[in-house]
Design an enzyme around this catalytic site. Structure first.
Site, PDB file in Angstrom:
ATOM      1  N   HIS A  73       0.843  -1.194   0.000  1.00 22.45           N
ATOM      2  CA  HIS A  73       0.000   0.000   0.000  1.00 22.45           C
ATOM      3  C   HIS A  73       0.879   1.245   0.000  1.00 22.45           C
ATOM      4  O   HIS A  73       1.806   1.361   0.793  1.00 22.45           O
ATOM      5  CB  HIS A  73      -0.906   0.015   1.243  1.00 22.45           C
ATOM      6  CG  HIS A  73      -1.594   1.330   1.454  1.00 22.45           C
ATOM      7  ND1 HIS A  73      -1.261   2.191   2.480  1.00 22.45           N
ATOM      8  CD2 HIS A  73      -2.587   1.934   0.749  1.00 22.45           C
ATOM      9  CE1 HIS A  73      -2.032   3.264   2.401  1.00 22.45           C
ATOM     10  NE2 HIS A  73      -2.835   3.127   1.370  1.00 22.45           N
ATOM     11  N   SER A  74       0.583   2.185  -0.900  1.00 20.74           N
ATOM     12  CA  SER A  74       1.245   3.491  -0.918  1.00 20.74           C
ATOM     13  C   SER A  74       2.764   3.318  -0.926  1.00 20.74           C
ATOM     14  O   SER A  74       3.301   2.655  -1.815  1.00 20.74           O
ATOM     15  CB  SER A  74       0.760   4.307   0.272  1.00 20.74           C
ATOM     16  OG  SER A  74       1.117   5.668   0.161  1.00 20.74           O
ATOM     17  N   TYR A  75       3.481   3.881   0.042  1.00 24.18           N
ATOM     18  CA  TYR A  75       4.940   3.704   0.111  1.00 24.18           C
ATOM     19  C   TYR A  75       5.330   2.231   0.069  1.00 24.18           C
ATOM     20  O   TYR A  75       6.377   1.870  -0.504  1.00 24.18           O
ATOM     21  CB  TYR A  75       5.496   4.340   1.397  1.00 24.18           C
ATOM     22  CG  TYR A  75       6.862   3.815   1.773  1.00 24.18           C
ATOM     23  CD1 TYR A  75       8.004   4.330   1.174  1.00 24.18           C
ATOM     24  CD2 TYR A  75       7.001   2.772   2.696  1.00 24.18           C
ATOM     25  CE1 TYR A  75       9.263   3.816   1.484  1.00 24.18           C
ATOM     26  CE2 TYR A  75       8.255   2.264   3.014  1.00 24.18           C
ATOM     27  CZ  TYR A  75       9.384   2.786   2.402  1.00 24.18           C
ATOM     28  OH  TYR A  75      10.620   2.271   2.712  1.00 24.18           O
ATOM     29  N   GLY A  77       4.517   0.005  -1.756  1.00 22.98           N
ATOM     30  CA  GLY A  77       4.735  -0.483  -3.104  1.00 22.98           C
ATOM     31  C   GLY A  77       6.196  -0.487  -3.518  1.00 22.98           C
ATOM     32  O   GLY A  77       6.612  -1.296  -4.358  1.00 22.98           O
ATOM     33  N   HIS A 209      -7.535   6.957   0.567  1.00 19.16           N
ATOM     34  CA  HIS A 209      -6.234   6.336   0.351  1.00 19.16           C
ATOM     35  C   HIS A 209      -5.954   5.182   1.313  1.00 19.16           C
ATOM     36  O   HIS A 209      -4.957   4.487   1.152  1.00 19.16           O
ATOM     37  CB  HIS A 209      -5.149   7.416   0.506  1.00 19.16           C
ATOM     38  CG  HIS A 209      -3.774   6.970   0.131  1.00 19.16           C
ATOM     39  ND1 HIS A 209      -3.457   6.435  -1.108  1.00 19.16           N
ATOM     40  CD2 HIS A 209      -2.606   6.969   0.838  1.00 19.16           C
ATOM     41  CE1 HIS A 209      -2.174   6.140  -1.145  1.00 19.16           C
ATOM     42  NE2 HIS A 209      -1.633   6.445   0.016  1.00 19.16           N
TER      43      HIS A 209
END
Length: 225
Positions: A73-75, A77, A209
């Site tokens: 998720h988010s960072y 990735g 998000h």
């Protein structure tokens, strides 16, 4: 076939943020391993961990498991992309993230931190950020304010280096980007989707998000699908 989901959070959050999703995956008969990265969450005292340390955390979490699905998720990735190039996994799922190319830094994705010290968490105020915080109820916001920690600066400043040749199937679950926006950004060569091939499966989950908190049931279903 039972799958093992290694669930990697974004900045400021420990593996606890995946609890509701993990519960649903396990109830469906799969394994779920939420990961707390070094220097974040319950491991905040472990110092200024870099991106390579976070890749190592993910590799260690997946060790000994079969049919591994890495979820970033988010960072998250970024380290998931590197880990997926180094160890055999059945697939990779990016949640409001993407398979960023080598050389990318989290630091390039938004306003730079005010210092090179630990990056403080966001204030979690929906009025200031209605798009990213959409769908979060008071309980979720309270949890984020209570449990989020600083995030190690070295991890957001270090460029991504895949360091491997494996290229497993990938999917993208888009929550704050519409499918139309993703198509436009890819056509324009936006770096966020620069390394995403035409074989990447994209699924929409319209919410904020943090869908693991705002839509845990729907997110778990999409992960299993």
């Amino acid at each position: 076939m039972t799958e093992t989901f290694v669930l990697v959070p974004g900045m400021w959050l420990g593996g606890w943020v995946w609890d509701a999703v993990a519960q649903r995956l396990r109830a469906a008969g799969d394994r779920a391993i939420p990961v707390t990265l070094a220097g974040v969450g319950e491991r905040v005292d472990e110092g200024d961990a870099d991106l390579e340390q976070h890749v190592a955390d993910i590799v260690a979490a997946a060790e000994g498991s079969s049919n591994v699905v890495l979820v970033g998720h988010s960072y998250g990735g970024l380290p998931v992309t590197a880990a997926a190039a180094r160890i055999p996994v059945s697939r990779v799922v990016y949640v409001d993230s993407g398979p960023l190319p080598d050389g990318t830094r989290q630091l390039d994705m938004g306003p730079p931190p005010e210092s090179t010290g630990p990056v403080p968490p966001r204030p979690w105020e929906p009025a200031d950020d209605p798009v990213l915080l959409a769908g979060l109820d008071d309980d979720a916001l309270s949890l984020l304010r209570k449990r989020s920690t600083t995030h190690p600066y070295a991890s957001v400043a270090q460029p991504l280096r895949r360091g491997g040749a494996l290229n497993p199937p990938a999917s993208l679950i888009a929550s704050t980007f519409s499918l139309e926006q993703i198509a436009q950004m890819r056509a324009a060569g936006h770096p966020f989707f620069a390394a995403m091939g035409d074989d990447v499966v994209i699924r929409a989950l319209p919410t904020g998000h943090w869908p693991m908190l705002s839509e845990p049931s729907r997110l778990a279903s999409l992960l299993r699908a």
